[in-house]
Design an enzyme around this catalytic site. Structure first.
Site, PDB file in Angstrom:
ATOM      1  N   GLU A  82      42.326  24.702   6.718  1.00 37.65           N
ATOM      2  CA  GLU A  82      42.653  23.311   7.009  1.00 37.65           C
ATOM      3  C   GLU A  82      43.519  22.663   5.931  1.00 37.65           C
ATOM      4  O   GLU A  82      44.261  21.729   6.216  1.00 37.65           O
ATOM      5  CB  GLU A  82      41.360  22.503   7.193  1.00 37.65           C
ATOM      6  N   ASP A 129      34.473  20.596   3.094  1.00 38.98           N
ATOM      7  CA  ASP A 129      35.042  21.622   3.981  1.00 38.98           C
ATOM      8  C   ASP A 129      33.928  22.520   4.517  1.00 38.98           C
ATOM      9  O   ASP A 129      33.501  23.463   3.856  1.00 38.98           O
ATOM     10  CB  ASP A 129      36.082  22.453   3.206  1.00 38.98           C
ATOM     11  N   LYS A 152      45.576  18.203  -2.183  1.00 40.23           N
ATOM     12  CA  LYS A 152      44.668  18.449  -1.052  1.00 40.23           C
ATOM     13  C   LYS A 152      43.361  17.728  -1.317  1.00 40.23           C
ATOM     14  O   LYS A 152      42.703  17.978  -2.320  1.00 40.23           O
ATOM     15  CB  LYS A 152      44.416  19.953  -0.888  1.00 40.23           C
ATOM     16  N   ASP A 192      39.169  26.772   9.515  1.00 38.22           N
ATOM     17  CA  ASP A 192      38.835  26.762   8.089  1.00 38.22           C
ATOM     18  C   ASP A 192      40.084  26.841   7.208  1.00 38.22           C
ATOM     19  O   ASP A 192      40.012  26.655   5.996  1.00 38.22           O
ATOM     20  CB  ASP A 192      37.880  27.926   7.779  1.00 38.22           C
ATOM     21  N   LYS A 203      31.837  27.934   7.948  1.00 36.08           N
ATOM     22  CA  LYS A 203      31.562  28.799   6.801  1.00 36.08           C
ATOM     23  C   LYS A 203      30.101  29.233   6.809  1.00 36.08           C
ATOM     24  O   LYS A 203      29.253  28.519   7.333  1.00 36.08           O
ATOM     25  CB  LYS A 203      31.832  28.036   5.493  1.00 36.08           C
ATOM     26  N   ASP A 254      36.383  20.466  -2.622  1.00 32.44           N
ATOM     27  CA  ASP A 254      37.622  20.857  -1.962  1.00 32.44           C
ATOM     28  C   ASP A 254      38.658  19.723  -1.981  1.00 32.44           C
ATOM     29  O   ASP A 254      39.720  19.846  -1.381  1.00 32.44           O
ATOM     30  CB  ASP A 254      37.322  21.290  -0.520  1.00 32.44           C
ATOM     31  N   ARG A 308      46.162  23.652   4.310  1.00 36.53           N
ATOM     32  CA  ARG A 308      47.608  23.756   4.557  1.00 36.53           C
ATOM     33  C   ARG A 308      48.053  22.794   5.648  1.00 36.53           C
ATOM     34  O   ARG A 308      49.185  22.324   5.657  1.00 36.53           O
ATOM     35  CB  ARG A 308      47.953  25.219   4.875  1.00 36.53           C
TER      36      ARG A 308
HETATM   37  N1  BES Z   1      38.701  25.365   0.649  1.00 33.20           N
HETATM   38  C1  BES Z   1      38.840  26.708   1.105  1.00 33.20           C
HETATM   39  C2  BES Z   1      39.278  27.659  -0.007  1.00 33.20           C
HETATM   40  C3  BES Z   1      38.250  27.990  -1.033  1.00 33.20           C
HETATM   41  C4  BES Z   1      37.362  29.014  -0.824  1.00 33.20           C
HETATM   42  C5  BES Z   1      38.222  27.320  -2.232  1.00 33.20           C
HETATM   43  C6  BES Z   1      36.437  29.348  -1.794  1.00 33.20           C
HETATM   44  C7  BES Z   1      37.290  27.641  -3.201  1.00 33.20           C
HETATM   45  C8  BES Z   1      36.401  28.655  -2.977  1.00 33.20           C
HETATM   46  C9  BES Z   1      39.893  26.766   2.212  1.00 33.20           C
HETATM   47  O1  BES Z   1      39.982  25.653   3.018  1.00 33.20           O
HETATM   48  C10 BES Z   1      39.533  27.918   3.071  1.00 33.20           C
HETATM   49  O2  BES Z   1      38.513  27.847   3.716  1.00 33.20           O
HETATM   50  N2  BES Z   1      40.347  28.951   3.074  1.00 33.20           N
HETATM   51  C11 BES Z   1      40.094  30.107   3.839  1.00 33.20           C
HETATM   52  C12 BES Z   1      41.380  30.512   4.506  1.00 33.20           C
HETATM   53  C13 BES Z   1      41.218  31.567   5.532  1.00 33.20           C
HETATM   54  C14 BES Z   1      40.467  31.024   6.726  1.00 33.20           C
HETATM   55  C15 BES Z   1      42.580  32.052   5.945  1.00 33.20           C
HETATM   56  C16 BES Z   1      39.613  31.203   2.893  1.00 33.20           C
HETATM   57  O3  BES Z   1      40.112  31.285   1.768  1.00 33.20           O
HETATM   58  O4  BES Z   1      38.700  31.918   3.268  1.00 33.20           O
HETATM   59 ZN    ZN Z   2      39.380  23.892   2.226  1.00 30.20          ZN
HETATM   60 MN    MN Z   3      38.616  25.750   4.658  1.00 25.02          MN
END
Ligand code: BES
Ligand code: ZN
Ligand code: MN
Length: 494
Positions: free
Chosen positions: A343, A264, A259, A341, A271, A282, A345
């Site tokens: 994204e 992000d 990824k 967010d 966020k 990310d 996947r």
């Molecule tokens: N890149 C983030 C995941 C992440 C969060 C990595 C904190 C490191 C620290 C990912 O793209 C994301 O935003 N995931 C969301 C998914 C949710 C919207 C289902 C998350 O984990 O909040």
């Molecule tokens: Zn992300």
């Molecule tokens: Mn995200």
């Protein structure tokens, strides 16, 4: 980069000396010579400090005599229990304990030549520093250590063992540089361009831009990238170390996918501001895949490996995708984007499908900073591992324990599928809070065809560290490079 050399054991006439001390043993070799030359100063210091060579313990002595500026003794623990990890960590302790010296000699005559190389590897891994943007640091604040000489009687063995370890460390450095770069510098195009340089190692590098990806109908990846002024890229890296250029009787390649979200913001599902700067890393999964490919090629691994990375920036804008949009992935499956967010996947869905269509790999491992939920579950000690294949999962767990890049297996189960059911498309991209890392993995599994062996590593808690560790300074860790390099070395090389 720290300059590592190997030389015959001889007590240095001046400068800094590191000693590797096996627990509970009598002085011998260079250790005994140094003690004698300093009139017993080393033994006296050990007694006062109650230092007996215990694993992870150190004893630092200033100006003990005989021209030596500093002696740093590092405990190896009991000889019978000595392993690679302990040796690397001893090297790490040397690199972090003797930063005020430009040159350090390591008395490695108490271990084998190959073990001396492992000490050097740990030192090099620990000595990493990203200081490209520090223009005003005072010289006295900069670490001075530049040269490390390992003193060993087994010179040819040490040098032979060192070559692959140096290549792996160069891969780790590459990954750490990628992850440390800020997102205004490291756009998808810039990261792809830097990957192009891997051609120097004999890697075939191919880069796809938005035109090529539109033509292929990468609807999921392109949906994420459409809000950004920075164009997406996919980089395909091939290392044919088993088959070379011959096309016949080729075994299926192993395949690694990363990824690469260079920043992000969350997109329209934006966020919160606090800590958002962390989202420059990310792209750590992609950075790890690039570093891994560099490591495999650098040590001329006898394996056919492909690395694919999907590079996008996730931004909110007038052209960004909206919550509720439905995209058609390269596989043909449709996805309702409930939360922009989630994204990663979406990016992986298209890259994983492409990897299988194009390369029919033996197995696939993807790495992604995919969910915050994995940090809640496992903290910063283990990456989450999800796999449809017990053999691959077991190998990853075991290799994790050996290398110290540990992974913990989490469940995959159809029962979670109801959480990602959509009313209008084949699936939605989020499954709610319960088991957030698992529903993300269930989502990814829909882009694995024919039950192909696959493992997903959720490295959100491991890509970056807020504190120093034995062979990893604070900052970008390059988690996964050493784990997957060793996985290949132990199980997939001919
Ligand atoms: N890149 C983030 C995941 C992440 C969060 C990595 C904190 C490191 C620290 C990912 O793209 C994301 O935003 N995931 C969301 C998914 C949710 C919207 C289902 C998350 O984990 O909040
Ligand atoms: Zn992300
Ligand atoms: Mn995200």
């Amino acid at each position: 980069m720290l300059d590592v050399t190997f030389a015959k054991p001889a007590l240095p006439k001046a400068g800094a000396l590191a000693l590797l001390i096996p627990e509970g043993e009598e002085p011998s070799g260079l250790w005994a010579q140094a003690d004698e030359a300093t009139g017993g100063a080393i033994s006296r210091a050990f007694t006062v400090a109650e230092f007996k060579g215990g694993k992870g313990k150190t004893c630092s002595i200033l100006a003990p005599g005989a021209g030596l500026t500093r002696v740093l003794a590092v405990g190896l623990g009991k000889s019978a229990e000595l392993n690679r990890r302990t040796l690397e960590e001893a090297g790490g302790a040397i690199a972090s304990g003797l930063t005020r010296e430009a040159a350090v000699a390591v008395a490695a005559d108490s271990v084998t030549g190959a073990q001396a190389a492992e000490v050097a590897s740990g030192a090099l891994l620990r000595a990493y520093r990203f200081d490209r943007y520090r223009t005003k640091e005072k010289p006295e604040d900069k670490p001075k250590l530049a040269k490390l000489a390992l003193l060993t009687a087994e010179l040819p063995k040490a040098k032979a063992a060192w070559e692959p370890l140096a290549a792996i460390a160069r891969g780790v450095y590459l990954t750490r540089d990628f992850v440390s770069e800020p997102a205004n510098v490291l756009s998808p195009a810039e990261m792809a361009d830097r990957c192009r340089k891997l051609a120097e190692l004999g890697i075939k590098v191919e880069i796809l831009g938005p035109k090529e990806m539109s033509k292929l109908r990468f609807g999921a990846l392109l949906g994420v990238s459409q809000g950004s002024a920075n164009e997406p890229r996919m980089v395909v890296m091939q290392w044919n170390g088993a088959s070379g250029n011959s096309r016949r009787a080729k075994e299926k390649p192993v395949c690694f996918i990363g990824k690469g979200v260079t920043f992000d913001t969350g997109g329209i599902s934006i966020k919160p501001a606090g800590g958002m700067e962390d989202m420059k890393w990310d792209m750590a999964g992609a950075g790890t895949v690039a570093g891994l490919m560099a490591a495999l090629a650098g040590r001329k691994a006898k394996v056919d490996a492909v690395g694919l990375i999907g590079l996008v920036e996730n931004m909110p804008s007038g052209t960004a995708q909206r919550p509720g949009d439905v995209v058609t992935s390269y596989s043909g499956q449709t996805i309702e984007v409930i939360n922009t967010d989630a994204e990663g996947r979406l990016v992986l869905a298209d890259v994983m499908w492409y990897a299988q269509q194009k390369f029919d790999p033996k197995f696939m491992v993807d790495l992604a900073t995919l969910t915050g939920a994995i940090i809640i579950g496992l903290g910063h000690e283990y990456a989450g591992m999800f796999s449809n294949d017990d053999t691959l999962a077991q190998r990853l767990s075991d290799t994790g324990r050996e290398t110290g890049e540990r992974v913990w297996r989490m469940p995959l189960d159809e029962a979670y599928d109801k959480q990602i059911r959509s009313d209008i498309a084949d699936m939605k991209n989020v499954g709610g809070r319960p088991g957030g890392s698992i529903t993300a993995a269930q989502f990814l599994q829909r882009f694995v065809s024919n039950n192909r062996p696959w493992a997903h590593l959720d490295i959100a808690g491991m890509a970056w560290s807020s504190k120093d560790a034995p062979v990893t300074p604070k900052g970008a860790t390059a988690f996964g490079v050493r784990l997957l390099d060793r996985l290949v070395a132990d199980h997939y090389e001919s």
